[in-house]
Design an enzyme around this catalytic site. Structure first.
Site, short mmCIF file in Angstrom:
data_model
loop_
_atom_site.label_atom_id
_atom_site.label_comp_id
_atom_site.label_asym_id
_atom_site.label_seq_id
_atom_site.Cartn_x
_atom_site.Cartn_y
_atom_site.Cartn_z
N ASP A 102 2.10 -6.97 -0.80
CA ASP A 102 2.03 -8.43 -0.84
C ASP A 102 1.55 -8.99 0.51
O ASP A 102 1.72 -8.34 1.54
CB ASP A 102 3.42 -9.04 -1.06
CG ASP A 102 4.09 -8.54 -2.31
OD1 ASP A 102 3.38 -8.09 -3.21
OD2 ASP A 102 5.34 -8.60 -2.35
N1 URA Z 1 7.61 -4.42 -3.38
C1 URA Z 1 7.39 -5.73 -3.12
O1 URA Z 1 8.15 -6.59 -3.54
N2 URA Z 1 6.30 -6.05 -2.39
C2 URA Z 1 5.44 -5.15 -1.89
O2 URA Z 1 4.48 -5.52 -1.22
C3 URA Z 1 5.69 -3.80 -2.17
C4 URA Z 1 6.78 -3.45 -2.91
#
Ligand code: URA
Length: 233
Positions: A102
């Site tokens: 993310d």
């Molecule tokens: N889980 C999440 O919530 N975000 C990420 O970027 C990776 C795993």
């Protein structure tokens, strides 16, 4: 492969632009002898403006993704490709991110043009562990590790439970989560499912590979030994 195509595929320019580079004498061998478009030369022996070529196809690299960057190529904001030489975005085969992190997650991100390797890393069958360091908004309750390990936790709007995941509590607000799957926003949604909120998330390992000395925003090409380590656990 013809030299023009080989060099164009590495993102140095269109075939027309690379042909012009040959005419300008910018492409030489290691001794500085000018090469012509229909010469034969090994990748390792070619220089452009005296510099060795970027790595050939079969490239895998790891990037320490900083916060605030996205893995998409279409996002109008800062993207992970901005951290690499601009021509890396123009390579054929394409250099893709191996899964995604993310915008608000930092840490270890793999990028590769090797479809088989990509599949091997992201496939649930390979059971490759990804380790996340999470900072929580609220104190941990103490029952989270049991719930995550149960193999019965169901995330909102999903139809199959999550595979068992390991949670190591570091202190009241910090925990290390090891996942063998990669569902959408999985770590954040898992903590939301137990009534908490992830304030900061950082991926520290994939399989046997960690970031080592790589600072945020830095990257390096992976060699055979790194790939062996990646799949070593
Ligand atoms: N889980 C999440 O919530 N975000 C990420 O970027 C990776 C795993």
């Amino acid at each position: 492969m013809k030299l023009v195509r080989l060099i164009a595929n590495l993102g140095y320019g269109s075939r027309k632009q690379v042909s012009a580079m040959f005419r300008e004498g910018r492409i030489t061998d290691a001794d500085g002898e000018v090469l012509y478009a229909d010469d034969k030369a090994e990748h390792a022996a070619i220089r452009i403006d005296g510099e060795p070529l970027d790595p050939p196809a079969g490239l895998t690299l790891m990037l320490h993704k900083p916060l605030g960057t996205t893995c998409s190529t279409k996002d109008p904001g800062r993207i992970v490709y901005d951290l690499l030489p601009p021509r890396f975005r123009l390579r054929a085969p394409l250099l893709s991110t191996v899964g995604r992190l993310d915008r608000d997650t930092s840490g270890l991100l793999l990028m590769t043009d090797d479809g088989q390797l990509l599949h091997r890393v992201v496939s649930p069958k390979s059971q490759l562990h990804k380790v996340y360091e999470a900072t929580m908004a609220e104190d941990l309750r103490g029952d989270e590790a049991g719930i995550f390990a149960s193999g019965t936790l169901m995330l909102e709007s999903e139809t199959t439970p999550l595979a068992p995941a390991a949670l190591e509590v570091v202190d009241a607000r910090h925990a290390r989560l090891t996942l063998s799957e990669g569902r959408y926003h999985q770590a954040r949604r898992m903590f939301a499912a137990v009534g908490n909120h992830v304030q900061a998330l950082h991926r520290s390992r994939i399989g046997g590979l960690g970031l080592g000395e790589l600072a945020a925003g830095e990257w390096r090409v992976l060699g055979e030994d790194d790939l062996a380590r990646l799949f070593s656990c």
